[in-house]
Design a protein around this motif. Sequence first.
Motif, mmCIF file in Angstrom:
data_model
loop_
_atom_site.group_PDB
_atom_site.id
_atom_site.type_symbol
_atom_site.label_atom_id
_atom_site.label_comp_id
_atom_site.label_asym_id
_atom_site.label_seq_id
_atom_site.Cartn_x
_atom_site.Cartn_y
_atom_site.Cartn_z
ATOM 1 N N SER A 120 96.218 99.389 92.951
ATOM 2 C CA SER A 120 96.989 98.696 93.982
ATOM 3 C C SER A 120 97.918 97.653 93.380
ATOM 4 C CB SER A 120 96.036 98.027 94.980
ATOM 5 O OG SER A 120 95.238 98.981 95.624
ATOM 6 N N SER A 121 97.451 96.987 92.315
ATOM 7 C CA SER A 121 98.298 96.020 91.622
ATOM 8 C C SER A 121 99.515 96.709 91.021
ATOM 9 C CB SER A 121 97.485 95.314 90.528
ATOM 10 O OG SER A 121 98.292 94.400 89.813
ATOM 11 N N LEU A 122 99.317 97.902 90.484
ATOM 12 C CA LEU A 122 100.447 98.680 89.948
ATOM 13 C C LEU A 122 101.446 98.999 91.057
ATOM 14 C CD1 LEU A 122 100.252 101.686 87.498
ATOM 15 C CD2 LEU A 122 101.589 101.862 89.591
ATOM 16 N N ALA A 123 100.956 99.462 92.200
ATOM 17 C CA ALA A 123 101.857 99.804 93.304
ATOM 18 C C ALA A 123 102.652 98.589 93.776
ATOM 19 C CB ALA A 123 101.051 100.392 94.463
ATOM 20 N N LEU A 124 101.969 97.449 93.929
ATOM 21 C CA LEU A 124 102.646 96.234 94.386
ATOM 22 C C LEU A 124 103.635 95.735 93.337
ATOM 23 C CD1 LEU A 124 102.908 94.018 96.523
ATOM 24 C CD2 LEU A 124 101.001 92.829 95.426
ATOM 25 N N VAL A 152 93.969 88.171 84.156
ATOM 26 C CA VAL A 152 95.430 88.035 84.103
ATOM 27 C C VAL A 152 96.025 89.067 83.152
ATOM 28 C CG1 VAL A 152 97.328 86.532 83.402
ATOM 29 C CG2 VAL A 152 95.424 85.594 84.725
ATOM 30 N N LEU A 153 95.391 89.258 81.996
ATOM 31 C CA LEU A 153 95.881 90.253 81.035
ATOM 32 C C LEU A 153 95.881 91.642 81.646
ATOM 33 C CD1 LEU A 153 96.765 91.065 78.188
ATOM 34 C CD2 LEU A 153 94.344 91.190 77.556
ATOM 35 N N THR A 154 94.825 91.986 82.364
ATOM 36 C CA THR A 154 94.774 93.288 83.023
ATOM 37 C C THR A 154 95.889 93.420 84.056
ATOM 38 O OG1 THR A 154 92.375 93.324 82.735
ATOM 39 C CG2 THR A 154 93.292 94.870 84.317
ATOM 40 N N GLY A 155 96.153 92.349 84.804
ATOM 41 C CA GLY A 155 97.246 92.377 85.766
ATOM 42 C C GLY A 155 98.607 92.547 85.112
ATOM 43 N N VAL A 156 98.805 91.869 83.985
ATOM 44 C CA VAL A 156 100.064 92.004 83.244
ATOM 45 C C VAL A 156 100.282 93.451 82.809
ATOM 46 C CG1 VAL A 156 101.202 91.407 81.071
ATOM 47 C CG2 VAL A 156 100.205 89.611 82.487
ATOM 48 N N LEU A 157 99.236 94.076 82.281
ATOM 49 C CA LEU A 157 99.364 95.457 81.824
ATOM 50 C C LEU A 157 99.512 96.427 82.995
ATOM 51 C CD1 LEU A 157 96.866 95.456 78.825
ATOM 52 C CD2 LEU A 157 99.360 95.464 78.776
ATOM 53 N N ALA A 158 98.912 96.099 84.135
ATOM 54 C CA ALA A 158 99.155 96.907 85.342
ATOM 55 C C ALA A 158 100.623 96.792 85.756
ATOM 56 C CB ALA A 158 98.237 96.452 86.479
ATOM 57 N N GLY A 159 101.197 95.587 85.607
ATOM 58 C CA GLY A 159 102.616 95.406 85.887
ATOM 59 C C GLY A 159 103.490 96.196 84.933
ATOM 60 N N LEU A 160 103.120 96.221 83.641
ATOM 61 C CA LEU A 160 103.869 97.018 82.669
ATOM 62 C C LEU A 160 103.789 98.501 83.015
ATOM 63 C CD1 LEU A 160 105.411 97.425 80.023
ATOM 64 C CD2 LEU A 160 103.215 97.321 78.815
ATOM 65 N N ALA A 161 102.604 98.966 83.376
ATOM 66 C CA ALA A 161 102.456 100.367 83.775
ATOM 67 C C ALA A 161 103.300 100.675 85.005
ATOM 68 C CB ALA A 161 100.983 100.675 84.047
ATOM 69 N N ALA A 162 103.432 99.709 85.914
ATOM 70 C CA ALA A 162 104.266 99.893 87.098
ATOM 71 C C ALA A 162 105.730 100.097 86.709
ATOM 72 C CB ALA A 162 104.133 98.688 88.025
ATOM 73 N N HIS A 208 112.292 106.982 89.053
ATOM 74 C CA HIS A 208 113.552 106.474 89.604
ATOM 75 C C HIS A 208 113.335 105.825 90.968
ATOM 76 C CE1 HIS A 208 116.500 109.030 86.987
ATOM 77 N NE2 HIS A 208 115.352 108.793 86.349
ATOM 78 N N ALA A 209 112.118 105.428 91.251
ATOM 79 C CA ALA A 209 111.813 104.801 92.533
ATOM 80 C C ALA A 209 110.437 104.162 92.460
ATOM 81 C CB ALA A 209 111.857 105.816 93.667
ATOM 82 N N ALA A 210 110.223 103.195 93.329
ATOM 83 C CA ALA A 210 108.899 102.584 93.462
ATOM 84 C C ALA A 210 108.337 102.998 94.816
ATOM 85 C CB ALA A 210 109.000 101.060 93.377
ATOM 86 N N ARG A 211 107.096 103.463 94.808
ATOM 87 C CA ARG A 211 106.455 103.907 96.040
ATOM 88 C C ARG A 211 105.186 103.087 96.275
ATOM 89 N NH1 ARG A 211 107.858 108.849 98.107
ATOM 90 N NH2 ARG A 211 105.777 108.962 99.033
ATOM 91 N N PRO A 212 104.912 102.707 97.505
ATOM 92 C CA PRO A 212 103.723 101.896 97.773
ATOM 93 C C PRO A 212 102.420 102.687 97.804
ATOM 94 C CG PRO A 212 104.903 102.310 99.808
ATOM 95 C CD PRO A 212 105.748 102.884 98.712
ATOM 96 N N ASP A 213 102.514 104.026 97.826
ATOM 97 C CA ASP A 213 101.317 104.853 97.968
ATOM 98 C C ASP A 213 100.945 105.599 96.687
ATOM 99 O OD1 ASP A 213 103.545 106.442 97.993
ATOM 100 O OD2 ASP A 213 102.894 107.728 99.651
ATOM 101 N N VAL A 214 101.461 105.140 95.532
ATOM 102 C CA VAL A 214 101.225 105.865 94.286
ATOM 103 C C VAL A 214 99.855 105.544 93.695
ATOM 104 C CG1 VAL A 214 103.659 106.056 93.693
ATOM 105 C CG2 VAL A 214 102.372 104.033 92.982
#
Length: 325
Positions: free
Chosen positions: A86-90, A231-241, A249-255
Amino acid sequence: MPAEQQSAQRRSRAWRIARTLLQGDRPYMLYIAFAILLVVFSFASPWFLSIDNFLNIGRQTALVSIIAIGMTFVIIARQIDLSVGSSLALSGMAAALAMSHINDSWIVGAIAGIGTGAIVGAINGFVTTRLSIPSFLVTLGSLSAARGLALMVTTTRPEIITNDTFISIFGEGSIAGVPAPILWTLLAVVGGILLLHYSVFGRQIYAAGGNPTAALYSGINIRRVTTLAFVLTGVLAGLAALVLSARSHAARPDVVQGMELDVIASVTLGGCSLFGGRGFILGTLLGSLIIGTLNNGLVLLGVSSSLQLVIKGVIIVAAVAFTRK
């Protein structure tokens, strides 16, 4: 200093580094399992043993591998994070919206995506440590909240990404023929190795998860260390996002619904104990590659999706049983 003595010192230093990277209880089982998968699928499918297919496996496992590096820190600290999908999707939605509203800047998008992941991780860590609520329950709640927020900000619609620089850097670019997602995975692995195995923070993580009471009496701020792991896990989830959004080529909320299960499976398969205090980065990477190779090989063999789930589940349980503490 004689040349022979210098050579001996270099060999000794190289051996110490190798021993650190390969640390863990019976890690050789991971290599044996990975080698068996490669041999079996190489004989079973004529398309498996090719550079293009191996690069495809690397791209397919990039998201899980990147997030699993951060999850390794959390699990070693005797916690768990169920909110990474969910963090990745957001985070992906935050990156896409930031670029669309702020001069289409890829830098702003990257900061927004990684920053959103860090905020989710900080909230998880703060609530877990300050309110003394089990991380399982905290991150189960943030799993739902982050996913719901991702759906709300765009009313469930995808956000298109048109910035070519962003797409190239995080998704479709390459260096020396190596795709960007694999390069970001390697960067996360190297950073994770240095942070976990060669820093004070890494030693504190092991201490906090292995024996919290002893760590507390040793002067280690367990709350701070645990929060930083989230926090580190969240940062890496953001990088994966960023990687996923650039590739799509798009961000989807349901991925990536359910991705947290693959991440946790990779970490535990890699020899990390759910009871804390044990784990290593290279093992996590191998765990992710084993799952990715298994998925890829079964698809090439034409195995039905339902049977794939059964086979993968049995193999993961068996592998964890062999590499358990």
